[in-house]
Design a protein around this motif. Structure first.
Motif, PDB file in Angstrom:
ATOM      1  N   HIS A  35       0.823  -1.210   0.000  1.00  0.00           N
ATOM      2  CA  HIS A  35       0.000   0.000   0.000  1.00  0.00           C
ATOM      3  C   HIS A  35       0.860   1.264   0.000  1.00  0.00           C
ATOM      4  O   HIS A  35       0.464   2.299   0.521  1.00  0.00           O
ATOM      5  N   ASN A  86       1.700   3.402  -2.318  1.00  0.00           N
ATOM      6  CA  ASN A  86       1.089   4.560  -2.965  1.00  0.00           C
ATOM      7  C   ASN A  86       0.008   5.188  -2.088  1.00  0.00           C
ATOM      8  O   ASN A  86      -0.117   6.413  -2.010  1.00  0.00           O
ATOM      9  N   ASP A  87      -0.767   4.324  -1.425  1.00  0.00           N
ATOM     10  CA  ASP A  87      -1.829   4.828  -0.542  1.00  0.00           C
ATOM     11  C   ASP A  87      -1.234   5.649   0.589  1.00  0.00           C
ATOM     12  O   ASP A  87      -1.711   6.738   0.914  1.00  0.00           O
ATOM     13  N   LEU A 104      -0.039   8.973  -0.572  1.00  0.00           N
ATOM     14  CA  LEU A 104      -1.177   9.869  -0.800  1.00  0.00           C
ATOM     15  C   LEU A 104      -1.687  10.433   0.525  1.00  0.00           C
ATOM     16  O   LEU A 104      -1.912  11.642   0.652  1.00  0.00           O
ATOM     17  N   LEU A 150      -8.497   7.955  -9.693  1.00  0.00           N
ATOM     18  CA  LEU A 150      -7.475   7.191  -8.973  1.00  0.00           C
ATOM     19  C   LEU A 150      -7.649   5.695  -9.195  1.00  0.00           C
ATOM     20  O   LEU A 150      -6.681   4.951  -9.329  1.00  0.00           O
ATOM     21  N   TRP A 151      -8.892   5.258  -9.240  1.00  0.00           N
ATOM     22  CA  TRP A 151      -9.206   3.849  -9.429  1.00  0.00           C
ATOM     23  C   TRP A 151      -8.685   3.394 -10.793  1.00  0.00           C
ATOM     24  O   TRP A 151      -8.120   2.325 -10.941  1.00  0.00           O
ATOM     25  N   ARG A 202      -3.100   2.264  -9.370  1.00  0.00           N
ATOM     26  CA  ARG A 202      -1.929   2.366  -8.509  1.00  0.00           C
ATOM     27  C   ARG A 202      -2.310   2.417  -7.041  1.00  0.00           C
ATOM     28  O   ARG A 202      -1.455   2.397  -6.165  1.00  0.00           O
ATOM     29  N   PHE A 203      -3.591   2.563  -6.789  1.00  0.00           N
ATOM     30  CA  PHE A 203      -4.030   2.705  -5.407  1.00  0.00           C
ATOM     31  C   PHE A 203      -4.989   1.591  -5.027  1.00  0.00           C
ATOM     32  O   PHE A 203      -5.726   1.093  -5.874  1.00  0.00           O
ATOM     33  N   SER A 204      -4.968   1.230  -3.744  1.00  0.00           N
ATOM     34  CA  SER A 204      -5.961   0.271  -3.258  1.00  0.00           C
ATOM     35  C   SER A 204      -7.205   1.061  -2.855  1.00  0.00           C
ATOM     36  O   SER A 204      -7.273   2.274  -3.045  1.00  0.00           O
ATOM     37  N   GLY A 219      -6.432   4.327  -0.693  1.00  0.00           N
ATOM     38  CA  GLY A 219      -6.071   5.571  -1.373  1.00  0.00           C
ATOM     39  C   GLY A 219      -7.270   6.190  -2.077  1.00  0.00           C
ATOM     40  O   GLY A 219      -7.508   7.398  -2.005  1.00  0.00           O
TER      41      GLY A 219
END
Lengths: 125, 162
Positions: free
Chosen positions: A7, A9-10, A13, B93-94, B98-100, B103
Protein backbone atom coordinates in the motif's frame (compact mmCIF):
# COMPACT_ATOMS: atom_id res chain seq x y z
CA UNK A 1 5.01 -4.85 6.93
CA UNK A 2 3.74 -6.55 3.80
CA UNK A 3 0.61 -4.47 4.01
CA UNK A 4 2.66 -1.28 4.14
CA UNK A 5 4.68 -2.37 1.13
CA UNK A 6 1.69 -3.23 -1.01
CA UNK A 7 0.00 0.00 0.00
CA UNK A 8 2.98 2.29 -0.56
CA UNK A 9 1.09 4.56 -2.96
CA UNK A 10 -1.83 4.83 -0.54
CA UNK A 11 0.49 5.79 2.29
CA UNK A 12 2.21 8.41 0.13
CA UNK A 13 -1.18 9.87 -0.80
CA UNK A 14 -2.33 9.98 2.82
CA UNK A 15 0.96 11.58 3.92
CA UNK A 16 0.76 14.15 1.13
CA UNK A 17 -2.84 15.03 2.01
CA UNK A 18 -2.06 15.35 5.72
CA UNK A 19 0.95 17.59 5.01
CA UNK A 20 -1.18 19.75 2.71
CA UNK A 21 -3.99 19.97 5.27
CA UNK A 22 -1.49 20.78 8.00
CA UNK A 23 0.13 23.47 5.87
CA UNK A 24 -3.28 25.00 5.16
CA UNK A 25 -4.15 24.99 8.87
CA UNK A 26 -0.75 26.43 9.82
CA UNK A 27 -1.13 29.17 7.23
CA UNK A 28 -4.57 30.14 8.56
CA UNK A 29 -3.35 29.90 12.16
CA UNK A 30 -0.29 32.08 11.61
CA UNK A 31 -2.19 34.72 9.66
CA UNK A 32 -5.05 34.88 12.15
CA UNK A 33 -5.84 38.08 14.00
CA UNK A 34 -8.22 38.86 16.82
CA UNK A 35 -11.52 40.09 15.48
CA UNK A 36 -12.55 43.74 15.41
CA UNK A 37 -16.23 43.40 14.70
CA UNK A 38 -18.87 40.80 13.89
CA UNK A 39 -20.76 40.96 10.62
CA UNK A 40 -24.10 39.31 10.07
CA UNK A 41 -25.64 38.51 6.71
CA UNK A 42 -28.92 36.72 6.05
CA UNK A 43 -29.78 35.21 2.68
CA UNK A 44 -27.15 37.26 0.85
CA UNK A 45 -28.86 40.48 1.97
CA UNK A 46 -27.62 43.56 3.78
CA UNK A 47 -24.78 43.19 6.28
CA UNK A 48 -25.21 44.25 9.90
CA UNK A 49 -22.13 44.86 12.03
CA UNK A 50 -21.48 44.74 15.77
CA UNK A 51 -18.17 45.64 17.50
CA UNK A 52 -16.85 42.44 19.06
CA UNK A 53 -15.94 44.33 22.25
CA UNK A 54 -19.59 45.13 22.95
CA UNK A 55 -22.01 43.06 24.92
CA UNK A 56 -24.82 42.28 22.53
CA UNK A 57 -27.75 39.91 22.58
CA UNK A 58 -29.83 40.03 19.43
CA UNK A 59 -32.41 37.83 17.73
CA UNK A 60 -31.61 37.46 14.02
CA UNK A 61 -34.01 36.46 11.30
CA UNK A 62 -37.73 36.78 10.79
CA UNK A 63 -40.83 34.73 11.50
CA UNK A 64 -40.03 31.24 12.64
CA UNK A 65 -36.46 31.27 11.30
CA UNK A 66 -34.48 32.85 14.10
CA UNK A 67 -31.03 32.59 15.63
CA UNK A 68 -30.04 34.37 18.82
CA UNK A 69 -26.55 35.89 18.64
CA UNK A 70 -24.67 36.76 21.81
CA UNK A 71 -21.45 38.81 21.79
CA UNK A 72 -19.48 39.06 25.03
CA UNK A 73 -15.86 38.88 26.23
CA UNK A 74 -14.63 39.43 22.68
CA UNK A 75 -16.35 36.33 21.33
CA UNK A 76 -19.51 35.69 19.35
CA UNK A 77 -21.76 32.67 19.57
CA UNK A 78 -25.26 31.53 18.72
CA UNK A 79 -27.10 30.51 21.88
CA UNK A 80 -30.45 29.62 20.38
CA UNK A 81 -31.74 28.64 16.94
CA UNK A 82 -35.10 27.55 15.60
CA UNK A 83 -33.60 25.10 13.11
CA UNK A 84 -33.72 21.36 13.73
CA UNK A 85 -30.00 20.58 13.41
CA UNK A 86 -28.65 23.15 15.95
CA UNK A 87 -25.24 22.97 14.29
CA UNK A 88 -24.62 26.71 14.75
CA UNK A 89 -25.43 26.45 18.47
CA UNK A 90 -23.17 23.46 19.05
CA UNK A 91 -20.30 25.13 17.24
CA UNK A 92 -19.64 27.41 20.20
CA UNK A 93 -17.84 30.74 20.20
CA UNK A 94 -15.67 32.37 17.50
CA UNK A 95 -13.19 35.20 18.08
CA UNK A 96 -10.57 35.37 15.32
CA UNK A 97 -10.87 37.29 12.06
CA UNK A 98 -12.23 35.08 9.30
CA UNK A 99 -13.92 32.61 11.65
CA UNK A 100 -17.59 32.19 11.00
CA UNK A 101 -20.75 30.55 12.19
CA UNK A 102 -23.04 29.41 9.44
CA UNK A 103 -26.66 28.33 9.64
CA UNK A 104 -27.34 26.65 6.31
CA UNK A 105 -31.12 26.19 6.73
CA UNK A 106 -31.58 29.91 7.44
CA UNK A 107 -28.83 31.00 5.02
CA UNK A 108 -27.26 32.99 7.83
CA UNK A 109 -23.56 33.82 7.96
CA UNK A 110 -21.98 35.34 11.06
CA UNK A 111 -18.37 36.33 10.43
CA UNK A 112 -15.68 37.83 12.62
CA UNK A 113 -13.94 40.59 10.68
CA UNK A 114 -10.45 41.88 11.37
CA UNK A 115 -9.39 45.42 12.04
CA UNK A 116 -10.86 47.99 14.34
CA UNK A 117 -13.83 50.19 13.67
CA UNK A 118 -13.67 53.77 14.89
CA UNK A 119 -16.05 53.09 17.68
CA UNK A 120 -16.37 54.70 21.05
CA UNK A 121 -17.13 51.33 22.56
CA UNK A 122 -14.02 49.63 21.24
CA UNK A 123 -12.29 47.99 24.18
CA UNK A 124 -8.56 47.74 24.71
CA UNK A 125 -7.73 44.12 25.29
CA UNK B 1 -30.73 -4.57 -17.64
CA UNK B 2 -30.30 -8.07 -16.31
CA UNK B 3 -32.37 -9.10 -13.32
CA UNK B 4 -29.27 -10.00 -11.34
CA UNK B 5 -27.91 -6.50 -11.91
CA UNK B 6 -31.17 -4.90 -10.81
CA UNK B 7 -31.03 -6.98 -7.65
CA UNK B 8 -27.40 -6.04 -7.03
CA UNK B 9 -28.14 -2.33 -7.58
CA UNK B 10 -31.10 -2.51 -5.20
CA UNK B 11 -29.11 -4.31 -2.54
CA UNK B 12 -26.14 -1.95 -2.56
CA UNK B 13 -28.32 1.15 -2.77
CA UNK B 14 -30.41 -0.08 0.17
CA UNK B 15 -27.21 -0.71 2.10
CA UNK B 16 -25.99 2.81 1.32
CA UNK B 17 -29.32 4.21 2.53
CA UNK B 18 -29.17 2.26 5.78
CA UNK B 19 -25.59 3.42 6.32
CA UNK B 20 -26.71 7.05 5.77
CA UNK B 21 -29.38 6.56 8.39
CA UNK B 22 -26.99 4.92 10.86
CA UNK B 23 -24.57 7.79 10.36
CA UNK B 24 -27.31 10.33 11.09
CA UNK B 25 -27.82 8.60 14.46
CA UNK B 26 -24.17 9.01 15.50
CA UNK B 27 -23.45 11.95 17.79
CA UNK B 28 -22.04 15.01 15.99
CA UNK B 29 -18.26 15.27 16.15
CA UNK B 30 -17.84 18.90 17.15
CA UNK B 31 -17.33 20.64 13.82
CA UNK B 32 -20.19 20.61 11.31
CA UNK B 33 -19.34 18.41 8.33
CA UNK B 34 -16.93 16.14 10.19
CA UNK B 35 -18.27 12.67 9.66
CA UNK B 36 -17.24 9.11 9.00
CA UNK B 37 -18.81 8.82 5.57
CA UNK B 38 -20.27 5.39 6.20
CA UNK B 39 -22.33 5.39 2.96
CA UNK B 40 -19.04 5.61 1.10
CA UNK B 41 -18.48 1.98 2.13
CA UNK B 42 -21.21 0.97 -0.29
CA UNK B 43 -19.93 3.30 -3.02
CA UNK B 44 -16.30 2.10 -2.80
CA UNK B 45 -17.55 -1.47 -2.73
CA UNK B 46 -19.59 -0.84 -5.89
CA UNK B 47 -16.59 0.81 -7.54
CA UNK B 48 -14.37 -2.24 -7.00
CA UNK B 49 -16.95 -4.97 -7.41
CA UNK B 50 -18.98 -3.49 -10.27
CA UNK B 51 -17.70 -0.42 -12.13
CA UNK B 52 -17.27 3.32 -11.88
CA UNK B 53 -20.54 3.92 -13.70
CA UNK B 54 -22.42 1.64 -11.32
CA UNK B 55 -20.88 3.40 -8.34
CA UNK B 56 -22.02 6.76 -9.75
CA UNK B 57 -25.59 5.56 -10.25
CA UNK B 58 -25.77 4.08 -6.75
CA UNK B 59 -24.25 7.14 -5.11
CA UNK B 60 -26.52 9.63 -6.87
CA UNK B 61 -29.65 7.55 -6.25
CA UNK B 62 -28.65 7.40 -2.59
CA UNK B 63 -28.18 11.18 -2.39
CA UNK B 64 -31.59 11.87 -3.95
CA UNK B 65 -33.34 9.30 -1.73
CA UNK B 66 -31.66 10.54 1.45
CA UNK B 67 -32.68 14.11 0.59
CA UNK B 68 -36.27 13.03 0.01
CA UNK B 69 -36.39 10.96 3.19
CA UNK B 70 -34.46 12.99 5.77
CA UNK B 71 -33.08 16.17 4.21
CA UNK B 72 -34.24 19.39 2.66
CA UNK B 73 -33.85 20.97 -0.76
CA UNK B 74 -30.95 23.21 0.25
CA UNK B 75 -28.96 20.20 1.41
CA UNK B 76 -29.32 18.53 -2.01
CA UNK B 77 -26.93 20.94 -3.72
CA UNK B 78 -24.24 20.30 -1.11
CA UNK B 79 -24.73 16.55 -1.20
CA UNK B 80 -24.69 16.33 -4.99
CA UNK B 81 -21.58 18.52 -5.23
CA UNK B 82 -19.78 16.44 -2.63
CA UNK B 83 -20.82 13.15 -4.19
CA UNK B 84 -20.00 14.25 -7.76
CA UNK B 85 -16.52 15.57 -6.97
CA UNK B 86 -15.81 12.54 -4.82
CA UNK B 87 -16.92 10.13 -7.58
CA UNK B 88 -14.83 11.96 -10.19
CA UNK B 89 -11.66 11.84 -8.06
CA UNK B 90 -12.23 8.24 -6.96
CA UNK B 91 -12.85 7.19 -10.55
CA UNK B 92 -9.60 8.79 -11.71
CA UNK B 93 -7.48 7.19 -8.97
CA UNK B 94 -9.21 3.85 -9.43
CA UNK B 95 -8.44 3.94 -13.15
CA UNK B 96 -4.69 4.43 -12.58
CA UNK B 97 -4.70 1.08 -10.75
CA UNK B 98 -1.93 2.37 -8.51
CA UNK B 99 -4.03 2.70 -5.41
CA UNK B 100 -5.96 0.27 -3.26
CA UNK B 101 -9.39 1.03 -1.86
CA UNK B 102 -7.63 2.98 0.92
CA UNK B 103 -6.07 5.57 -1.37
CA UNK B 104 -9.21 5.82 -3.48
CA UNK B 105 -11.46 6.28 -0.47
CA UNK B 106 -9.14 8.86 1.13
CA UNK B 107 -9.14 10.98 -2.02
CA UNK B 108 -12.91 10.54 -2.22
CA UNK B 109 -13.41 11.67 1.37
CA UNK B 110 -11.32 14.81 0.93
CA UNK B 111 -12.93 15.60 -2.43
CA UNK B 112 -16.39 15.14 -0.92
CA UNK B 113 -15.70 17.66 1.84
CA UNK B 114 -14.00 20.11 -0.51
CA UNK B 115 -16.94 19.94 -2.92
CA UNK B 116 -19.42 20.71 -0.15
CA UNK B 117 -17.44 23.70 1.07
CA UNK B 118 -17.03 25.09 -2.44
CA UNK B 119 -20.79 24.92 -3.03
CA UNK B 120 -21.49 26.43 0.39
CA UNK B 121 -19.12 29.30 -0.47
CA UNK B 122 -20.87 29.81 -3.80
CA UNK B 123 -24.43 29.59 -2.42
CA UNK B 124 -23.78 31.82 0.58
CA UNK B 125 -21.66 34.16 -1.55
CA UNK B 126 -18.91 34.24 1.02
CA UNK B 127 -15.29 33.12 1.03
CA UNK B 128 -15.34 33.08 4.82
CA UNK B 129 -15.78 29.34 5.06
CA UNK B 130 -12.10 28.74 4.27
CA UNK B 131 -11.54 28.03 7.96
CA UNK B 132 -13.44 24.79 7.66
CA UNK B 133 -11.24 23.56 4.86
CA UNK B 134 -8.19 22.30 6.82
CA UNK B 135 -10.39 20.70 9.47
CA UNK B 136 -12.57 18.91 6.95
CA UNK B 137 -9.51 18.12 4.86
CA UNK B 138 -7.85 16.21 7.68
CA UNK B 139 -11.08 14.63 8.94
CA UNK B 140 -11.86 13.50 5.38
CA UNK B 141 -8.42 11.88 5.18
CA UNK B 142 -8.80 10.00 8.47
CA UNK B 143 -12.35 8.88 7.69
CA UNK B 144 -11.22 7.87 4.21
CA UNK B 145 -8.50 5.59 5.60
CA UNK B 146 -11.00 3.80 7.87
CA UNK B 147 -13.64 3.43 5.17
CA UNK B 148 -10.98 2.33 2.68
CA UNK B 149 -9.66 -0.41 4.94
CA UNK B 150 -13.14 -1.76 5.73
CA UNK B 151 -14.34 -1.67 2.13
CA UNK B 152 -11.10 -3.36 1.05
CA UNK B 153 -11.90 -6.21 3.43
CA UNK B 154 -15.49 -6.30 2.16
CA UNK B 155 -14.44 -6.53 -1.49
CA UNK B 156 -12.17 -9.42 -0.56
CA UNK B 157 -14.56 -11.32 1.71
CA UNK B 158 -18.04 -10.83 0.28
CA UNK B 159 -18.63 -13.69 -2.18
CA UNK B 160 -18.84 -12.58 -5.79
CA UNK B 161 -21.82 -14.36 -7.29
CA UNK B 162 -22.22 -13.73 -10.97
Amino acid sequence: MNWLKSHRNDMLLVAALLVLGGALALFLYVTRETGGYVSVQIDGGAVTEFPIGDNVRVVLGTGEQTNTLVIEDGTARVVEASCPDQICVRQGAVRYAGESIVCLPHRLVITVEGGQRDDVDATVR
Amino acid sequence: MKASKVAQYGLITALALVLSYVESLLPPLGVPGVKLGLPNLAVVFALYRLSWKDACVISLVRVVLVTLLFGNGAALAYSVAGAALSLAVMGLLWKTERFSSVGVSVAGGVAHNAGQILVAMALLETSRLAWYLPVLWVSGTVAGVLIGIVSGVLVKRVPDKK
